[in-house]
Design a protein around this motif. Structure first.
Motif, PDB file in Angstrom:
ATOM      1  N   ASP A  32      48.927  26.041   8.278  1.00 21.52           N
ATOM      2  CA  ASP A  32      48.977  24.732   8.938  1.00 21.52           C
ATOM      3  C   ASP A  32      49.994  24.734  10.077  1.00 21.52           C
ATOM      4  OD1 ASP A  32      48.408  22.120   9.470  1.00 21.52           O
ATOM      5  OD2 ASP A  32      49.727  21.298   7.925  1.00 21.52           O
ATOM      6  N   TRP A  33      49.854  25.677  10.999  1.00 17.64           N
ATOM      7  CA  TRP A  33      50.707  25.690  12.179  1.00 17.64           C
ATOM      8  C   TRP A  33      50.172  24.691  13.211  1.00 17.64           C
ATOM      9  CZ3 TRP A  33      49.632  31.296  11.133  1.00 17.64           C
ATOM     10  CH2 TRP A  33      50.704  31.901  10.461  1.00 17.64           C
ATOM     11  N   PRO A  34      50.999  24.286  14.166  1.00 13.98           N
ATOM     12  CA  PRO A  34      50.484  23.489  15.288  1.00 13.98           C
ATOM     13  C   PRO A  34      49.349  24.239  15.969  1.00 13.98           C
ATOM     14  CG  PRO A  34      52.874  23.481  15.282  1.00 13.98           C
ATOM     15  CD  PRO A  34      52.460  24.475  14.255  1.00 13.98           C
TER      16      PRO A  34
ATOM     17  N   GLU B 197      50.110  27.095  18.500  1.00 18.09           N
ATOM     18  CA  GLU B 197      50.661  28.299  17.870  1.00 18.09           C
ATOM     19  C   GLU B 197      49.591  29.036  17.083  1.00 18.09           C
ATOM     20  OE1 GLU B 197      54.101  29.688  14.645  1.00 18.09           O
ATOM     21  OE2 GLU B 197      53.951  27.572  15.256  1.00 18.09           O
ATOM     22  N   ARG B 198      48.736  28.275  16.410  1.00 19.18           N
ATOM     23  CA  ARG B 198      47.680  28.919  15.628  1.00 19.18           C
ATOM     24  C   ARG B 198      46.732  29.700  16.527  1.00 19.18           C
ATOM     25  NH1 ARG B 198      44.372  25.837  10.938  1.00 19.18           N
ATOM     26  NH2 ARG B 198      46.192  24.495  11.196  1.00 19.18           N
ATOM     27  N   LEU B 199      46.367  29.112  17.654  1.00 20.90           N
ATOM     28  CA  LEU B 199      45.489  29.808  18.592  1.00 20.90           C
ATOM     29  C   LEU B 199      46.158  31.067  19.145  1.00 20.90           C
ATOM     30  CD1 LEU B 199      43.964  26.804  20.574  1.00 20.90           C
ATOM     31  CD2 LEU B 199      42.779  28.295  18.947  1.00 20.90           C
ATOM     32  N   GLU B 200      47.417  30.962  19.486  1.00 21.62           N
ATOM     33  CA  GLU B 200      48.145  32.128  20.011  1.00 21.62           C
ATOM     34  C   GLU B 200      48.144  33.261  18.987  1.00 21.62           C
ATOM     35  OE1 GLU B 200      51.904  30.406  20.904  1.00 21.62           O
ATOM     36  OE2 GLU B 200      51.325  29.716  22.921  1.00 21.62           O
ATOM     37  N   ARG B 201      48.353  32.917  17.738  1.00 19.36           N
ATOM     38  CA  ARG B 201      48.374  33.943  16.685  1.00 19.36           C
ATOM     39  C   ARG B 201      46.991  34.547  16.454  1.00 19.36           C
ATOM     40  NH1 ARG B 201      52.765  33.955  12.911  1.00 19.36           N
ATOM     41  NH2 ARG B 201      54.424  32.493  13.475  1.00 19.36           N
ATOM     42  N   ILE B 202      45.968  33.706  16.485  1.00 20.53           N
ATOM     43  CA  ILE B 202      44.594  34.197  16.284  1.00 20.53           C
ATOM     44  C   ILE B 202      44.208  35.180  17.386  1.00 20.53           C
ATOM     45  CG2 ILE B 202      42.155  33.521  16.372  1.00 20.53           C
ATOM     46  CD1 ILE B 202      43.034  30.876  14.966  1.00 20.53           C
ATOM     47  N   TYR B 203      44.477  34.803  18.627  1.00 18.01           N
ATOM     48  CA  TYR B 203      44.096  35.684  19.745  1.00 18.01           C
ATOM     49  C   TYR B 203      44.944  36.954  19.771  1.00 18.01           C
ATOM     50  CZ  TYR B 203      41.055  32.060  21.669  1.00 18.01           C
ATOM     51  OH  TYR B 203      40.038  31.150  21.852  1.00 18.01           O
ATOM     52  N   ALA B 204      46.197  36.845  19.392  1.00 17.40           N
ATOM     53  CA  ALA B 204      47.049  38.047  19.356  1.00 17.40           C
ATOM     54  C   ALA B 204      46.538  39.021  18.298  1.00 17.40           C
ATOM     55  CB  ALA B 204      48.497  37.658  19.064  1.00 17.40           C
ATOM     56  N   ALA B 205      46.147  38.491  17.129  1.00 17.18           N
ATOM     57  CA  ALA B 205      45.606  39.346  16.064  1.00 17.18           C
ATOM     58  C   ALA B 205      44.286  39.976  16.503  1.00 17.18           C
ATOM     59  CB  ALA B 205      45.410  38.537  14.792  1.00 17.18           C
ATOM     60  N   ALA B 206      43.455  39.195  17.199  1.00 14.41           N
ATOM     61  CA  ALA B 206      42.179  39.721  17.683  1.00 14.41           C
ATOM     62  C   ALA B 206      42.398  40.855  18.680  1.00 14.41           C
ATOM     63  CB  ALA B 206      41.364  38.596  18.325  1.00 14.41           C
ATOM     64  N   LEU B 207      43.355  40.677  19.580  1.00 11.14           N
ATOM     65  CA  LEU B 207      43.638  41.729  20.560  1.00 11.14           C
ATOM     66  C   LEU B 207      44.152  42.999  19.880  1.00 11.14           C
ATOM     67  CD1 LEU B 207      45.243  39.780  23.552  1.00 11.14           C
ATOM     68  CD2 LEU B 207      43.020  40.935  23.477  1.00 11.14           C
ATOM     69  N   ASP B 208      44.934  42.842  18.831  1.00  8.90           N
ATOM     70  CA  ASP B 208      45.405  44.015  18.086  1.00  8.90           C
ATOM     71  C   ASP B 208      44.220  44.810  17.546  1.00  8.90           C
ATOM     72  OD1 ASP B 208      48.055  43.424  18.540  1.00  8.90           O
ATOM     73  OD2 ASP B 208      48.372  42.447  16.603  1.00  8.90           O
ATOM     74  N   ILE B 209      43.200  44.097  17.056  1.00  7.92           N
ATOM     75  CA  ILE B 209      42.001  44.752  16.526  1.00  7.92           C
ATOM     76  C   ILE B 209      41.192  45.390  17.648  1.00  7.92           C
ATOM     77  CG2 ILE B 209      39.785  44.374  15.359  1.00  7.92           C
ATOM     78  CD1 ILE B 209      41.143  42.072  13.814  1.00  7.92           C
TER      79      ILE B 209
ATOM     80  N   ALA C 159      36.252  25.106  14.438  1.00  8.40           N
ATOM     81  CA  ALA C 159      35.972  23.667  14.381  1.00  8.40           C
ATOM     82  C   ALA C 159      36.860  22.979  13.348  1.00  8.40           C
ATOM     83  CB  ALA C 159      34.489  23.439  14.069  1.00  8.40           C
ATOM     84  N   ARG C 160      37.042  23.598  12.185  1.00 11.15           N
ATOM     85  CA  ARG C 160      37.932  23.024  11.170  1.00 11.15           C
ATOM     86  C   ARG C 160      39.350  22.914  11.710  1.00 11.15           C
ATOM     87  NH1 ARG C 160      34.794  26.324   7.692  1.00 11.15           N
ATOM     88  NH2 ARG C 160      36.351  27.999   7.826  1.00 11.15           N
ATOM     89  N   CYS C 161      39.767  23.958  12.408  1.00  7.25           N
ATOM     90  CA  CYS C 161      41.105  23.977  13.003  1.00  7.25           C
ATOM     91  C   CYS C 161      41.281  22.819  13.980  1.00  7.25           C
ATOM     92  CB  CYS C 161      41.314  25.322  13.700  1.00  7.25           C
ATOM     93  SG  CYS C 161      42.802  25.443  14.712  1.00  7.25           S
ATOM     94  N   PHE C 162      40.268  22.566  14.813  1.00  5.01           N
ATOM     95  CA  PHE C 162      40.381  21.524  15.837  1.00  5.01           C
ATOM     96  C   PHE C 162      40.234  20.121  15.240  1.00  5.01           C
ATOM     97  CE2 PHE C 162      38.804  25.056  18.776  1.00  5.01           C
ATOM     98  CZ  PHE C 162      40.106  25.416  19.094  1.00  5.01           C
TER      99      PHE C 162
END
Length: 220
Positions: free
Chosen positions: A100-102, A105-117, A160-163
């Protein structure tokens, strides 16, 4: 009279002594879980069509009969590899969706993890296996196409759930549509995956992500 020397007494026969059973066959010389990981690495690098059974045999350390016995034919091995990829990605990114991040921040973390992959790989960035499969095997194979569609839908729903939650918390504009924003967020994922495989530098991809996050959150 000369007596003959007696030799050592013979050991009595042990009729009831258990006999160690003989081992049958050769022990398995590979770990299926490790072999599947190596097959996944190869498929992600070269794709389905360009990967031969000899390539898979060399990568996994298994001969063809062993490959067939453990995983089935090449198509089945590809499907199992894709399922492993999805499980791995879900374990990494799905955990971020659950926190339950803002929203920013949640989007930044999701995209950073995706780029790592997407940027991982001993021989260079490999992008997203889902996007790669969507443009190749999913076209002609209905089973693989269904798996890809499921993966795309799953990502859309997670965004969608996130938004929806972010909108309830007042982090998004009142008129924001969570479904539309989810499609935009997913499209950004797919775009950076393709660009990553094309060897775009990480800084360039991060700039795309930052711009998309601004648009999604209403900062731009």
């Amino acid at each position: 009279m000369v007596q003959k020397k007696k030799g050592p007494p013979e050991a009595p026969e042990k009729a009831d002594e258990p006999v160690e059973p003989k081992r049958r066959g050769r022990p398995r010389a590979y770990e299926p879980d490790v072999a599947l990981g190596k097959a996944l690495d190869l498929f992600r690098t070269t794709g389905f069509a360009a990967t031969s059974l000899d390539d898979l045999s060399a990568a996994t350390g298994m001969n063809r009969p062993s490959l067939y016995g453990a995983f089935g034919d090449k198509r089945e091995l590809y499907i199992k590899s894709y399922q492993r990829y999805r499980d791995n990605a879900r374990a990494v990114i799905g955990d971020i969706f659950r926190h339950d991040w803002p929203v920013r921040e949640r989007l930044e973390r999701i995209y950073a993890a995706a780029l790592d992959i997407y940027l991982s790989g001993a021989d260079g960035p490999r992008g997203c296996f889902t996007v790669m499969t969507a443009g190749s095997e999913a076209i002609a194979d209905p089973d693989i196409r269904a798996m890809v569609q499921n993966a795309l839908t799953e990502l859309d729903k997670a965004f969608a759930r996130c938004f929806r939650l972010a909108k309830e918390k007042g982090e998004l504009p009142e008129g924001a549509d969570p479904v539309v924003l989810a499609q935009l967020a997913s499209a950004t994922i797919h775009s950076i995956a393709i660009r990553a495989r094309a060897r775009a530098p990480r800084k360039e991809l991060e700039a795309i992500v930052a711009g998309a996050i601004d648009v999604i959150t209403g900062a731009r």
